[in-house]
Design a protein around this motif. Sequence first.
Motif, short mmCIF file in Angstrom:
data_model
loop_
_atom_site.label_atom_id
_atom_site.label_comp_id
_atom_site.label_asym_id
_atom_site.label_seq_id
_atom_site.Cartn_x
_atom_site.Cartn_y
_atom_site.Cartn_z
N GLU A 5 0.87 -1.18 0.00
CA GLU A 5 0.00 0.00 0.00
C GLU A 5 0.91 1.23 0.00
N LEU A 6 1.23 1.73 -1.21
CA LEU A 6 2.20 2.81 -1.35
C LEU A 6 1.68 4.09 -0.68
N SER A 7 2.60 4.80 -0.11
CA SER A 7 2.28 6.12 0.46
C SER A 7 3.57 6.90 0.68
N PHE A 8 3.44 8.20 0.79
CA PHE A 8 4.60 9.05 1.11
C PHE A 8 4.09 10.33 1.78
N THR A 9 5.01 11.01 2.41
CA THR A 9 4.69 12.31 3.03
C THR A 9 5.46 13.41 2.29
N TYR A 20 0.60 20.48 -9.78
CA TYR A 20 1.35 19.24 -10.06
C TYR A 20 0.70 18.03 -9.37
N GLU A 21 0.93 16.88 -9.97
CA GLU A 21 0.55 15.62 -9.33
C GLU A 21 1.83 14.80 -9.13
N VAL A 22 2.13 14.57 -7.84
CA VAL A 22 3.34 13.81 -7.48
C VAL A 22 2.91 12.38 -7.11
N CYS A 23 3.54 11.42 -7.73
CA CYS A 23 3.14 10.01 -7.50
C CYS A 23 4.37 9.12 -7.29
N ILE A 24 4.11 8.01 -6.58
CA ILE A 24 5.06 6.89 -6.62
C ILE A 24 4.30 5.69 -7.19
N VAL A 25 4.96 4.95 -8.06
CA VAL A 25 4.33 3.81 -8.72
C VAL A 25 5.30 2.63 -8.72
N THR A 26 4.74 1.45 -8.71
CA THR A 26 5.54 0.23 -8.82
C THR A 26 4.76 -0.78 -9.63
N GLU A 27 5.45 -1.80 -10.09
CA GLU A 27 4.80 -2.89 -10.83
C GLU A 27 5.09 -4.22 -10.11
N ILE A 28 4.02 -4.87 -9.67
CA ILE A 28 4.13 -6.19 -9.02
C ILE A 28 3.10 -7.09 -9.68
N GLU A 29 3.55 -8.21 -10.19
CA GLU A 29 2.67 -9.12 -10.92
C GLU A 29 1.51 -9.56 -10.04
N GLY A 30 0.32 -9.41 -10.59
CA GLY A 30 -0.89 -9.80 -9.88
C GLY A 30 -1.51 -8.70 -9.07
N CYS A 31 -0.82 -7.57 -8.89
CA CYS A 31 -1.35 -6.47 -8.08
C CYS A 31 -1.93 -5.39 -8.97
N THR A 32 -3.14 -5.01 -8.64
CA THR A 32 -3.77 -3.88 -9.34
C THR A 32 -4.07 -2.75 -8.37
N ASP A 33 -4.23 -3.07 -7.11
CA ASP A 33 -4.50 -2.05 -6.10
C ASP A 33 -3.24 -1.78 -5.29
N GLY A 34 -3.10 -0.53 -4.87
CA GLY A 34 -2.03 -0.18 -3.97
C GLY A 34 -0.68 0.00 -4.62
N VAL A 35 -0.62 -0.01 -5.95
CA VAL A 35 0.68 0.11 -6.62
C VAL A 35 0.89 1.53 -7.19
N ARG A 36 0.02 2.47 -6.81
CA ARG A 36 0.19 3.88 -7.21
C ARG A 36 -0.40 4.76 -6.12
N PHE A 37 0.38 5.71 -5.71
CA PHE A 37 -0.08 6.66 -4.69
C PHE A 37 0.32 8.06 -5.15
N CYS A 38 -0.66 8.99 -5.13
CA CYS A 38 -0.41 10.34 -5.67
C CYS A 38 -0.84 11.43 -4.67
N MET A 39 -0.23 12.57 -4.87
CA MET A 39 -0.52 13.76 -4.04
C MET A 39 -0.48 14.99 -4.95
N SER A 40 -1.42 15.92 -4.77
CA SER A 40 -1.46 17.14 -5.58
C SER A 40 -0.72 18.28 -4.88
N ILE A 41 0.06 19.02 -5.65
CA ILE A 41 0.83 20.16 -5.13
C ILE A 41 0.52 21.37 -6.02
N SER A 42 0.17 22.48 -5.41
CA SER A 42 -0.07 23.72 -6.15
C SER A 42 0.95 24.77 -5.72
N ILE A 43 1.62 25.32 -6.67
CA ILE A 43 2.62 26.35 -6.42
C ILE A 43 2.09 27.67 -7.00
N PRO A 44 1.86 28.69 -6.14
CA PRO A 44 1.29 29.96 -6.65
C PRO A 44 2.32 30.74 -7.47
#
Length: 476
Positions: free
Chosen positions: A393-397, A452-476
């Motif tokens: 279950e990908l995530s980041f801060t 911007y949309e910042v994401c981390i992604v991975t590829e694991i055979e058989g996994c469709t859920d939890g292999v991409r986690f994204c966060m939106s960033i707005s810079i004025p």
Amino acid sequence: MNKIYTYYTVFILMIALLVSSCVNDDGSFPEDPGNEITSTSAIVTILNDLNAKGDTFSEDQLCFRFQYPLTLGYNTDSNIRIDSYQGLLDVISGQSSNFNITGIQFPVEIIYSGNTTTNVIGNEAALFEVIRECQLTTFRDIFNKLFKQCFKFDYPVILKNGNKEETTIDGDEGFIRFLSAQGENYQPDFTFPVNILVAPNFEANRISTYYEFYQILNTCVGCPDIRFDIVPLQDNIYQFTPNFEIGNGYELSFKVNEEVIPDVIIDGNVFTRQFSPGTYEVCIKAITPDCLEGKSVCKEIIVEPICPDLLFDFVQQPGSLSYNFTADFVGIDDISYDWIIDNEVIESDGGANGDNMFTFDFTPGTHKACIKAETPSCPNGIELCRDIIVCPELSFTSMQQGVTSTYDFVANFPGKEDISYQWLINDNIQEEDGGAVNGDNEFTFNFTPGDYEVCIVTEIEGCTDGVRFCMSISIP
């Protein structure tokens, strides 16, 4: 002197009357036998078969009939000419240990049943062939069945081979070897007299003809026709039960492969045993008063494995890559088994002291979880496996550096040290990271004004859920 002469004359007349009374109109003692009499067990076998059929068995019912006259030879070196079937029956019934048929004069003529063609039988071998064609029980047939059951030889004995060459036999092993070497059509050709020991007490008897031999064989009971039934019960338990009448004085025993089963284990002539999987030869042997060396009958059984029906379930601990496993199947308290992950034994469980639970921390990916058990009735083991696809279950801060447009991102999900993943900004790959590529799981980026949309992604055979986690960033 006249008185002596008178007694002598009367004695001669009495002998003449006695001889004439022994021969009726269907048979006579020829003065000149002509051709030589051939001593052979073949004619004795035929006469023994006719005697067994009895007087009520008509000539028309026979497989073949002789064409008369027929000349037979006695053990006294005298001959008799037979002129009819009834005359032949009279000769058969008139035999005794001291006066019996031992040979026949060749050639003889026969006609097979249902045929009118006369066949000329010119020698002993041809007469044996008639016996085989008519499927009469030969002397060897009976001998093979009853040898060492009702009688034994008091060695030595002398046998002639197919070329009429004599061989002295000194024991059972040599006798059996001699018979085997002569072939299956050979009929034992004894040089009489022969000393035999007759059951049940194996008393000594000296016999001089095949007729005397048949007299012993015909009264021999021999070994019973033994059989037994096999009944499979449960848990590879088999029951073996004799299927023949068990008389007084019978001794029964069983044998499994080379193991003789003691009498104390046989309960009421029934033998029961639990077997491990495999192939077994099970034999029953009966020793009786008429079968002192015993007779055995064997059967083969193939015992298939009986394996437990293994069963387990699992559940993932929330927020982690740990899984809890629980086994539950019939007989679990009596069976030891192993927990196996990806072909590696991790823990032994089961039995009286097992808790039948197992926890394992997986890495992301596809894994195989198994339990395997071996039991006496399942020696090759049985295994139950289930595939487990472990998805991260990908995530980041994210943290902004002061009031700048630079941001620090840190991946913080279980299993990050075991996989590789990518940092993306607006779907553009910025960096490869993760433990699989010796990454530090941190990413810093200096943005320009925009969304911007910042994401981390991975590829694991058989996994469709939890292999991409994204966060939106707005810079004025």
